[in-house]
Design a protein around this motif. Structure first.
Motif, short mmCIF file in Angstrom:
data_model
loop_
_atom_site.label_atom_id
_atom_site.label_comp_id
_atom_site.label_asym_id
_atom_site.label_seq_id
_atom_site.Cartn_x
_atom_site.Cartn_y
_atom_site.Cartn_z
N ALA A 120 73.76 19.27 38.23
CA ALA A 120 72.82 19.42 37.11
C ALA A 120 73.52 20.18 35.98
CB ALA A 120 71.56 20.16 37.56
N PRO A 121 73.15 19.92 34.72
CA PRO A 121 73.75 20.65 33.59
C PRO A 121 73.51 22.16 33.71
CG PRO A 121 72.52 18.74 32.82
CD PRO A 121 72.17 18.90 34.27
N VAL A 122 74.56 22.91 33.48
CA VAL A 122 74.49 24.37 33.53
C VAL A 122 74.74 24.91 32.13
CG1 VAL A 122 75.47 26.47 34.53
CG2 VAL A 122 75.32 24.39 35.91
N THR A 123 73.86 25.76 31.65
CA THR A 123 74.03 26.40 30.34
C THR A 123 74.17 27.89 30.53
OG1 THR A 123 71.64 26.59 30.04
CG2 THR A 123 72.71 24.62 29.17
N LEU A 124 74.74 28.51 29.53
CA LEU A 124 74.99 29.95 29.56
C LEU A 124 74.20 30.65 28.48
CD1 LEU A 124 78.85 29.93 30.07
CD2 LEU A 124 77.10 30.30 31.78
N ALA A 125 73.83 31.86 28.74
CA ALA A 125 73.12 32.67 27.75
C ALA A 125 73.54 34.11 27.93
CB ALA A 125 71.60 32.54 27.90
#
Length: 244
Positions: free
Chosen positions: A120-125
């Motif tokens: 699944a797409p992983v995003t960072l914050a």
């Protein structure tokens, strides 16, 4: 040379690059805050076992490839021998957090005989630091007058101590300047090999006297004396510069 880890098929790769220094991972509605070691689903905290959390984090830090079983064990268990059931249990707990179907996975996929991968797409914050406006910034309480007097007094005492130390250092320097230079008072090579007299080669003392139980032995450079008791000594006297 070891083979490179196999890549996740292009259809399952993430669209954005992942930096392992980023503190927060977001994937499929789950947020993993690494700075607080906290996992939330829809804003609600989820309790995870330590090893399960570390397996999840290990996979999130490598979202663009397949992670082998051996690499997971080395990274999470520091190479400690563990059974396949232990790792399988951790994977099952991770899937439960995501509500992922192992037969038709959307987040964590098992690649038979290869390992596991986040598909699944992983995003960072980054964590948002609260901004403190001048109006909201708390003011430091004013110190009572007696505390201010104590601080002033301590500063004065400290300054006086610095001045006294400098003055003492100056006096010591002046006294040392008047002292005569050091010189060699006596030099006894101890090369006689026997007897109770040792000769001096400094030109200042005629000789030294051997007293007490001693034994002439071979030294590192020439002769030497082995002193057997605290009463065993070599002494000399010359114009009060050496003790009796």
């Amino acid at each position: 040379m070891s083979e490179a880890a196999p890549k996740v098929p292009l259809a399952h790769r993430n669209s954005a690059a992942i930096s392992p220094q980023s503190p927060i991972y977001r994937v499929a509605g789950v947020e993993v805050d690494t700075s607080r070691a906290r996992t939330t689903v829809g804003g609600e905290p989820v309790t995870m076992r330590n090893k399960t959390y570390r397996v999840l984090l290990f996979l999130l830090e490598r979202p663009d490839r397949i992670v082998s079983r051996e690499e997971l064990i080395e990274g999470v268990w520091n190479g400690t021998a563990v059974s396949d059931d232990v790792l399988i249990r951790c994977v099952a707990e991770i899937r439960k957090v995501f509500g992922d179907d192992p037969k038709n996975p959307a987040v964590l996929k098992t690649f038979p005989r290869m390992g596991y991968g986040i598909i699944a797409p992983v995003t960072l914050a980054s964590p948002v630091e609260p901004k403190i406006t001048p109006e909201a910034r708390p003011l430091a309480p004013e110190r009572p007058k007696y505390q201010r007097y104590l601080l002033v007094g301590a500063a004065v005492v400290f300054a006086c101590g610095i001045c006294a130390a400098f003055a003492l250092w100056t006096i010591q320097r002046a006294v040392q300047a008047d002292e005569p230079p050091f010189f060699e008072a006596a030099w006894w090579p101890l090369n006689e090999g026997s007897g109770n007299k040792v000769s001096d080669e400094s030109g200042r003392v005629p000789q030294g006297n051997v007293a007490g139980p001693v034994r002439w032995v071979e030294g590192r450079l020439g002769g030497a004396l082995r002193l057997s008791t605290p009463d065993s000594i070599v002494s000399g006297q010359n114009a009060g510069r050496l003790p009796d």
